[in-house]
Scaffold this active site. Structure first.
Site, PDB file in Angstrom:
ATOM      1  N   TYR A  60     -44.367  81.303 -30.225  1.00  0.00           N
ATOM      2  CA  TYR A  60     -45.423  81.067 -31.208  1.00  0.00           C
ATOM      3  C   TYR A  60     -46.723  80.650 -30.527  1.00  0.00           C
ATOM      4  O   TYR A  60     -47.794  81.194 -30.813  1.00  0.00           O
ATOM      5  CB  TYR A  60     -44.964  80.004 -32.198  1.00  0.00           C
ATOM      6  CG  TYR A  60     -45.913  79.795 -33.359  1.00  0.00           C
ATOM      7  CD1 TYR A  60     -46.069  80.778 -34.332  1.00  0.00           C
ATOM      8  CD2 TYR A  60     -46.648  78.618 -33.489  1.00  0.00           C
ATOM      9  CE1 TYR A  60     -46.936  80.602 -35.398  1.00  0.00           C
ATOM     10  CE2 TYR A  60     -47.510  78.425 -34.547  1.00  0.00           C
ATOM     11  CZ  TYR A  60     -47.651  79.411 -35.500  1.00  0.00           C
ATOM     12  OH  TYR A  60     -48.511  79.225 -36.551  1.00  0.00           O
TER      13      TYR A  60
ATOM     14  N   SER B  70     -53.718  78.094 -35.626  1.00  0.00           N
ATOM     15  CA  SER B  70     -52.727  77.027 -35.776  1.00  0.00           C
ATOM     16  C   SER B  70     -53.079  75.894 -34.834  1.00  0.00           C
ATOM     17  O   SER B  70     -53.728  76.112 -33.791  1.00  0.00           O
ATOM     18  CB  SER B  70     -51.325  77.554 -35.448  1.00  0.00           C
ATOM     19  OG  SER B  70     -50.404  76.493 -35.279  1.00  0.00           O
TER      20      SER B  70
END
Length: 236
Positions: A151, A138
């Protein structure tokens, strides 16, 4: 293009995982589809057609992962040619407010689960002198955003795991690629509703799952002596 190749794809019932499964299958790959929802996996397997194997599995459950690995080996004793670690969760919350159990679950899904699949399948790849591990990362594995404590911690860890793996596999014939997209329009955004929540890009400005799947296909179809160490994708 990739006939005779098999691939394990986690999080394959929707979003990026589903797009990767469909794209690789179209190139001749036999996909092993991993996700919690058996019903959703059956839909994807039916869409792909003959050769697709649905393997229901909660990747945060160590025993479930072991059963999934055994199921895959029952079909392919030598293990998969390609492993796509994609499954993950995306909680949003300030560090002082996020539930510690939710933080732990994020690490389980986004970091520990990929490790478990690596631990299961990389030895067979190394012994064969070939194979390819794809980690779906990501933009948040390098860039920091408020509310991304859980995250980002998991994705920074996943990037580190990839980089160590790449170093350990160098010269073995086994390749390892990190593909790190910016915001991608998948169901993972549904609870957040980015179109109506300040601070997030609208879905129309996001990448599509197929964009990431195309990057996976490109990486695995490079000549065998070429390793794509890392691809970072953003909206043009």
């Amino acid at each position: 293009m990739l006939h005779g190749v098999s691939a394990v794809i986690t999080g394959a019932s929707r979003g990026i995982g589903r797009a990767v499964a469909v794209t690789l299958a179209a190139a001749g790959v036999q996909p092993f589809l991993i996700s919690r929802s058996a019903a959703d996996l059956d839909v994807v397997a039916a869409e792909i057609g003959a050769g697709a194997v649905a393997v229901p599995c909660d990747v945060t459950d160590a025993a479930a992962v072991e059963r999934a690995v055994e199921c895959i080996r029952a079909h392919r004793r030598e293990g998969p040619s390609v492993l796509v670690n994609n499954a993950g969760v995306f909680p949003i919350g300030a560090i002082e407010s996020i539930d510690p159990a939710r933080f732990e679950q994020t690490l389980q899904a986004n970091l520990l689960a990929p490790f478990r699949f690596l631990h299961a399948f990389v030895p067979h790849m190394r012994a064969a002198g070939r194979g390819h591990v794809i980690t779906i990362g990501s933009v948040a594995d390098r860039s920091i955003y408020s509310g991304n404590g859980a995250y980002s911690a998991s994705k920074f860890g996943a990037r580190a795991l990839h980089e160590v793996l790449r170093e350990e596999l160098r010269g073995s014939g086994v390749r390892a690629t990190l593909i790190a997209p910016s915001a991608t329009d998948t169901p993972i955004w549904d609870p957040i509703d980015p179109d109506n929540t300040p601070g997030f890009p609208p879905r129309s400005a996001m990448l599509r799952p197929e964009d990431v799947a195309d990057a996976v296909l490109w990486a695995v179809t490079r000549p065998v002596h070429v390793n794509v160490d890392e691809l970072r994708l953003s909206r043009a």
